[in-house]
Each structure stands twice: as C-alpha cells, then as structure tokens.
Design an enzyme around this catalytic site. Sequence first.
Site, PDB file in Angstrom:
ATOM      1  N   HIS A  44       5.571   6.110   1.261  1.00  0.00           N
ATOM      2  CA  HIS A  44       6.341   5.084   0.566  1.00  0.00           C
ATOM      3  C   HIS A  44       5.446   3.910   0.209  1.00  0.00           C
ATOM      4  CE1 HIS A  44       6.481   3.767   4.799  1.00  0.00           C
ATOM      5  NE2 HIS A  44       6.608   2.531   4.331  1.00  0.00           N
TER       6      HIS A  44
ATOM      7  N   LYS B 141      -6.881  -3.314   2.408  1.00  0.00           N
ATOM      8  CA  LYS B 141      -6.986  -3.107   3.848  1.00  0.00           C
ATOM      9  C   LYS B 141      -7.611  -1.748   4.166  1.00  0.00           C
ATOM     10  CE  LYS B 141      -2.941  -5.991   4.973  1.00  0.00           C
ATOM     11  NZ  LYS B 141      -1.624  -6.031   5.660  1.00  0.00           N
TER      12      LYS B 141
ATOM     13  N   HIS C   5       4.241   5.845   8.315  1.00  0.00           N
ATOM     14  CA  HIS C   5       4.175   5.407   9.708  1.00  0.00           C
ATOM     15  C   HIS C   5       4.187   6.630  10.627  1.00  0.00           C
ATOM     16  CE1 HIS C   5       4.750   1.473   8.112  1.00  0.00           C
ATOM     17  NE2 HIS C   5       5.936   1.778   7.622  1.00  0.00           N
TER      18      HIS C   5
ATOM     19  N   GLU D 120      11.696   2.620  10.002  1.00  0.00           N
ATOM     20  CA  GLU D 120      12.178   1.344   9.479  1.00  0.00           C
ATOM     21  C   GLU D 120      13.240   1.562   8.411  1.00  0.00           C
ATOM     22  OE1 GLU D 120       8.460  -0.349   8.259  1.00  0.00           O
ATOM     23  OE2 GLU D 120       8.497   0.598   6.298  1.00  0.00           O
TER      24      GLU D 120
ATOM     25  N   GLN E 170       1.635   4.262   1.886  1.00  0.00           N
ATOM     26  CA  GLN E 170       1.541   4.298   3.342  1.00  0.00           C
ATOM     27  C   GLN E 170       2.579   5.217   3.951  1.00  0.00           C
ATOM     28  OE1 GLN E 170       3.944   0.598   5.040  1.00  0.00           O
ATOM     29  NE2 GLN E 170       2.532  -0.096   3.412  1.00  0.00           N
TER      30      GLN E 170
ATOM     31  N   ARG F 245      -2.598   3.834   5.772  1.00  0.00           N
ATOM     32  CA  ARG F 245      -2.660   3.487   4.347  1.00  0.00           C
ATOM     33  C   ARG F 245      -3.686   4.345   3.620  1.00  0.00           C
ATOM     34  NH1 ARG F 245      -2.786  -1.250   7.332  1.00  0.00           N
ATOM     35  NH2 ARG F 245      -0.949  -2.607   7.105  1.00  0.00           N
TER      36      ARG F 245
ATOM     37  N   LYS G 292       7.107   3.741  14.203  1.00  0.00           N
ATOM     38  CA  LYS G 292       7.606   2.629  13.398  1.00  0.00           C
ATOM     39  C   LYS G 292       8.597   3.104  12.335  1.00  0.00           C
ATOM     40  CE  LYS G 292       6.051  -1.291  10.580  1.00  0.00           C
ATOM     41  NZ  LYS G 292       4.979  -1.800   9.699  1.00  0.00           N
TER      42      LYS G 292
ATOM     43  N   SER H 191       0.804  -1.217   0.000  1.00  0.00           N
ATOM     44  CA  SER H 191       0.000   0.000   0.000  1.00  0.00           C
ATOM     45  C   SER H 191       0.840   1.272   0.000  1.00  0.00           C
ATOM     46  CB  SER H 191      -0.905   0.013   1.238  1.00  0.00           C
ATOM     47  OG  SER H 191      -0.126  -0.081   2.422  1.00  0.00           O
TER      48      SER H 191
END
Length: 482
Positions: A295, A320, A132, A157, A130, A314, A155, A128
């Site tokens: 991203h 989702k 964070h 990453e 998205q 998302r 989150k 997706s």
Amino acid sequence: MARDWLAGCDVTYVTVSVADMAEVKVFPLCCVVQNYAWGKVGLDSEVARLVLGGDPQALIEEARPYAELWMGAHPKGDALIKDNRISQRTLGQWIADFPGCLGSKVKDTFHGQLPFLFKVLSVKTALSIQAHPNRELAARLHAQFPEHYPDNNHKPEMAIALTQFEGLCGFRPMDEILGFLKKVPEFRALVGNEAAEELQSADGDPGRTSLALKKCFTRMMNCEKKLFVDQLNMLVKRISEEEAAGKDTSGSNGELLLRLHSQYPGDIGCFSIYFLNRILLQPGEAMFLGANEPHAYLSGDCVECMACSDNTVRAGLTPKYIDVDTLCEMLNYSPAPVSAKLFPCVQDNADPCVYLYDPPVPDFTIMRVQIPVSARQYTVSALDSAGILLVIDGEAVATSAAALSDITLTPGSVLFISANESVSLQWPLQIRTCKTRRLTSNVLISGILSIFSEPCYPEVFWDQSMRWTSEWCFLSCNGACV
C-alpha cells in the site's frame, strides 16, 4: 507553569498522592507531532489545525510540514499528561504505574502495554510503497536490523478518511494488470515479455497467478536503474505529449503517473500504480491493511489506528531506507478489486448511534458514533478496555467520576479513558445560527472512541466554526476485549 517540548503545551506540575492517582482514570493528553516531509504544511494540515485548536498558544510555522499526530504510549511519541495534578509526565509512565487502567484482559494479553497507537495523518505528497510484517517477520527483522526495524511487533492498521483520501492498496484484478501490460509498453519493458506471458497464461489459476504475479513484481522492482529511469522518462514524455495534445491518458493512468513523477522523479515506485489498486475514500470510509498488504497513501487527511509498532518495509517513493528483497518476498500476491479493500462498518445493535469497524486483529477496534441533532448530551459508554478520545471539531464539557474535574473539550483535545469508565459529554449553552457551508466532522477515539461531526446545525457542539447537522464519533478499543 512550564511549556513542554512535546507539542508546546502549557503544563503546571503539581504533585498528588499515589492513593489519589489510583482513582484518577480519565485525563487530558498533549500528543506528539511528527514533521515528516510528505505532510501538509502550515494550517493546510489537519494535524496543525488540531494542535492549534487544542492549544491556541501553539506556534504553527507556515512552511513546516505537519504530517502525523501520535496519540498513545509508543516510545517514539509518548503522550504528555496535561492534568496539572498528576505526577507522571507521560501516558507510558502512568500505564506502567497503573496497568489496571488497561482492563484485565488487555493487561494480561498485552503484558501491561497499551496495544494500539492512534494517529491523524495529513498527506500532501505520496508516502512510500510499503507493507508491514507479521509478528514472526517483525521479530526477525528487529533482531537482525534494529536500526531499520525498531519494534518486534506487527503493525496491522486501519485508515478512516477525514477528507477525501487517496491511496494504493493491494494488487489489482488480473484483467487490469494485463491491460496495462498491453497499453503501457514502458511498463512491460520492466516486467519482461517472459514474465508477462507467464502471468497471462496463469490467469484463472489462483496458485499459478500468485507465483506469476510475484515474479512480475519482483522483476520490475529489481530491474537495473538505467533501464527503469530510461523507461520512466520515455513514459513521462509520451503521456505529457498526449495530454498537451488533448488526448485521454487514463488508459496509462497518466494523471497519477505524472503526479508521482513530479514528487519522486526517477523512482521505480512510480510504476507501482500499474500493479496496485488506486482507492479513493470518502469521509467515514475505511480500509484495513493487514500484514504483507502492499500500500501507499497518496493524499488527504485520515485517522489511523494500528498495533503499537513503527515497523515498515519500504521499496519506493521514499528517501528512507528501502528493502526491496524483503518486501517482494513478504507480500500478499492475491489480486482483488477496489471494492474488496474497503472495510465496512456495522451498526451496533445496542446503540443505533454507534457504527463499529472491527478488524480481524485483537489489538484495536474502532467505532463511529453519530449523535442525533436533537441530543444535548451523550455518554461515552464504559468498555472493558482503555481508549483515547480526540476532538476534531466542536466544543463540549466532559465529566466523569474518574476525572479530577470537568474537562473542557475543543478541537484538538485528547482524552485518555481507562477501562470500565464512562464519560458524559455536554454541549455549551450558547446557540449560534447555522450557515450553509458544509464542514467535515470529528471527534475520534482510539482504544475506545472517536468522534466526527458534520455541519450544519443551529449549534451547540463539536464544530470548530459552530456550524453543523449531526455528529460522528469513531471508537477504537482492544478487540481482545470486545
């Protein structure tokens, strides 16, 4: 002998005293597989190959997606302890009983919790669009909508490519976005002439550019469904006809547009390619995704390390739950080129084999260790934080004073290594002749180390098919301790 549900691992449960367990600080794990629909299927998936390598008895279904391998203590994927003499069944339970394994700084800073989650991803179809949330937004979203945002943690990453890895990351430079607004009328129709002209006039003024870019992106993401579906169908038809006529469609990002539309027909996220940078990582290259960075992963295999959270906002390319308003409000609207999104590694002054990926967060750090061909053993040095070691290719025997016994490592083996403990890796004695085919490499550690290997070498270690030239390792440890 019991076969555990986590990953089909054979585990014999034998009780050892608590006093003995306090001395056991290095042990193997059996980790959780997530079968998300976007994952590569069967043995096309690096995740599936690692599962099978770590347990030859594992059943890999040819048509089933194997999307993610989770290595850590997150409640959604708490790793099983494979050592048959340890009474605790999962890593989370063991850390709760022996929090000192994290190292004193990590234990105090992160309240006795393993602060990172380590993963391998095998991506067949796009994930997706998205971002964070930061800590504050994560806590608020979790309190309001716990069914959609299961954690109150941020989150950040990092993704490091195992194979060629494709993704979208961050807003493109202004000249590229403005160029697409001119060349792709269907895209401009969704943004609107007023917002497009405002973006044009703001060029050169960072503050105004950010506001204008937010307005353009938000208008596109919130446009009426009939409008964007009609415009998307027109665009797909036009590009398809141009490709059939042998015309160059790169000015409209044609190949990627058609690919995303085939995966998610009628999805507004298909137009995000005109706002976001397309990044193509080669093995060993990385990108860091901080809070609020838009991203999407598109294809390939990678290693990920992140703060221990499963929070994702998302807004497209997904079946989702989507939260367009939150995503549009939270994003970082700072245009930048692809080169600014690549995260460099730095060679360690103390060990020329080590290359460090050190993101600007305290939750984790990653290292790549490239071991010379001439080496016959290598020591994973002790750090003041805990870590997880994943073998991607090759064979070795791991020894440690903190382990109950020597541990045979094959592709897919995963070790937990407590703080202040070292592990010696030694290669099998037999040597095979190298072939010319070049393979990707790999052993990975999160929280402490990750190892890659590259072929072609008269062989002794770290390559699944016994062919290679040198070995790479990735290490992630808690930045708070570094």
